[in-house]
Design a protein around this motif. Sequence first.
Motif, PDB file in Angstrom:
ATOM      1  N   TRP A 147      -5.541  -2.521   1.787  1.00 35.24           N
ATOM      2  CA  TRP A 147      -6.293  -2.042   2.619  1.00 35.24           C
ATOM      3  C   TRP A 147      -6.351  -2.564   3.754  1.00 35.24           C
ATOM      4  N   SER A 148      -6.037  -1.790   4.863  1.00 36.41           N
ATOM      5  CA  SER A 148      -5.758  -2.377   6.423  1.00 36.41           C
ATOM      6  C   SER A 148      -7.221  -1.982   7.005  1.00 36.41           C
ATOM      7  N   SER A 149      -7.592  -0.710   7.203  1.00 40.36           N
ATOM      8  CA  SER A 149      -8.744  -0.139   7.726  1.00 40.36           C
ATOM      9  C   SER A 149      -9.281   1.018   7.146  1.00 40.36           C
ATOM     10  N   ASP A 150     -10.268   1.706   7.689  1.00 40.41           N
ATOM     11  CA  ASP A 150     -10.803   3.091   7.180  1.00 40.41           C
ATOM     12  C   ASP A 150      -9.891   4.055   7.681  1.00 40.41           C
ATOM     13  N   THR A 151      -8.983   3.774   8.694  1.00 45.68           N
ATOM     14  CA  THR A 151      -8.279   4.961   9.325  1.00 45.68           C
ATOM     15  C   THR A 151      -6.689   4.496   9.176  1.00 45.68           C
ATOM     16  N   ALA A 152      -6.737   3.566   8.455  1.00 42.97           N
ATOM     17  CA  ALA A 152      -5.046   3.508   8.042  1.00 42.97           C
ATOM     18  C   ALA A 152      -4.875   3.578   6.446  1.00 42.97           C
ATOM     19  N   ASN A 208       2.328   7.724  -1.315  1.00 43.14           N
ATOM     20  CA  ASN A 208       3.406   7.690  -0.092  1.00 43.14           C
ATOM     21  C   ASN A 208       2.987   8.939   0.839  1.00 43.14           C
ATOM     22  N   ARG A 209       2.122   9.709   0.477  1.00 42.29           N
ATOM     23  CA  ARG A 209       1.941  10.853   1.468  1.00 42.29           C
ATOM     24  C   ARG A 209       0.709  10.444   2.395  1.00 42.29           C
ATOM     25  N   GLY A 210       0.144   9.171   2.076  1.00 48.34           N
ATOM     26  CA  GLY A 210      -1.023   8.500   2.907  1.00 48.34           C
ATOM     27  C   GLY A 210      -2.257   8.628   2.137  1.00 48.34           C
ATOM     28  N   ALA A 211      -2.839   7.682   1.561  1.00 46.77           N
ATOM     29  CA  ALA A 211      -4.099   7.854   0.868  1.00 46.77           C
ATOM     30  C   ALA A 211      -4.841   6.814   1.680  1.00 46.77           C
ATOM     31  N   THR A 247      -5.598  16.683   0.664  1.00 50.80           N
ATOM     32  CA  THR A 247      -6.208  16.328   1.957  1.00 50.80           C
ATOM     33  C   THR A 247      -5.313  16.344   2.818  1.00 50.80           C
ATOM     34  N   PRO A 248      -5.747  17.111   4.095  1.00 52.54           N
ATOM     35  CA  PRO A 248      -4.775  16.997   5.286  1.00 52.54           C
ATOM     36  C   PRO A 248      -4.491  15.622   5.641  1.00 52.54           C
ATOM     37  N   ILE A 249      -3.364  15.354   6.136  1.00 50.52           N
ATOM     38  CA  ILE A 249      -2.993  13.853   6.613  1.00 50.52           C
ATOM     39  C   ILE A 249      -3.270  13.731   8.029  1.00 50.52           C
ATOM     40  N   ASP A 250      -3.903  12.653   8.275  1.00 52.42           N
ATOM     41  CA  ASP A 250      -4.416  12.233   9.349  1.00 52.42           C
ATOM     42  C   ASP A 250      -3.434  11.922  10.446  1.00 52.42           C
ATOM     43  N   ILE A 251      -3.095  12.652  11.626  1.00 46.65           N
ATOM     44  CA  ILE A 251      -2.306  12.626  12.559  1.00 46.65           C
ATOM     45  C   ILE A 251      -2.720  11.292  13.430  1.00 46.65           C
ATOM     46  N   ASN A 252      -4.045  11.139  13.523  1.00 50.04           N
ATOM     47  CA  ASN A 252      -4.543   9.989  14.375  1.00 50.04           C
ATOM     48  C   ASN A 252      -4.607   8.675  13.868  1.00 50.04           C
ATOM     49  N   ALA A 253      -4.065   8.417  12.353  1.00 45.88           N
ATOM     50  CA  ALA A 253      -4.143   7.284  11.598  1.00 45.88           C
ATOM     51  C   ALA A 253      -3.635   6.043  12.564  1.00 45.88           C
ATOM     52  N   THR A 254      -4.422   5.049  11.999  1.00 48.35           N
ATOM     53  CA  THR A 254      -3.930   3.861  12.759  1.00 48.35           C
ATOM     54  C   THR A 254      -2.658   3.143  11.723  1.00 48.35           C
TER      55      THR A 254
END
Length: 150
Positions: free
Chosen positions: A36-41, A67-70, A116-123
């Motif tokens: 776990w890196s951060s709430d947004t990663a 792999n999709r981005g959880a 869930t939509p993939i967050d394009i602003n993810a860190t």
Amino acid sequence: MIVIAVGGCASSTGNLAELEAKCVPLETSARFSCWWSSDTAPLTHCVMRDEDEPRCNLRQKAAVYFNRGAYTARVLDRPSQGNWTVLSVFEDADGRIGLKATRTSGETFLIHHSETPIDINATAPTEPKWPRWPAGIESGPPHAHQRNPD
């Protein structure tokens, strides 16, 4: 992008009703240790710890989900600079895979899931603290599993 350890799964034997009885939506789970890196990663480097019922195939479904981005929010035991965390992955009645939450009413649901939509602003995720996997994951001599020996 994500390193995930996924092995084979026991083949399905027995009748369909028996399998469905063991694969209870939002109750049957598989546990993973992830970085776990951060709430947004997104979570990374997820390694299977155990699963309630291998025939439910949550191991493979969770690999696709990771792999999709959880994502998952930080809790008190996760330092802000990143850390290993153990989490459970569930499947709901609609076939979505994700992280379970409970409403104040007691109802359970997937707070973040495979649709869930993939967050394009993810860190970007931070690098895991190597060289060791979390306790209980690896075995053998202490030096056998080092990733970045100094």
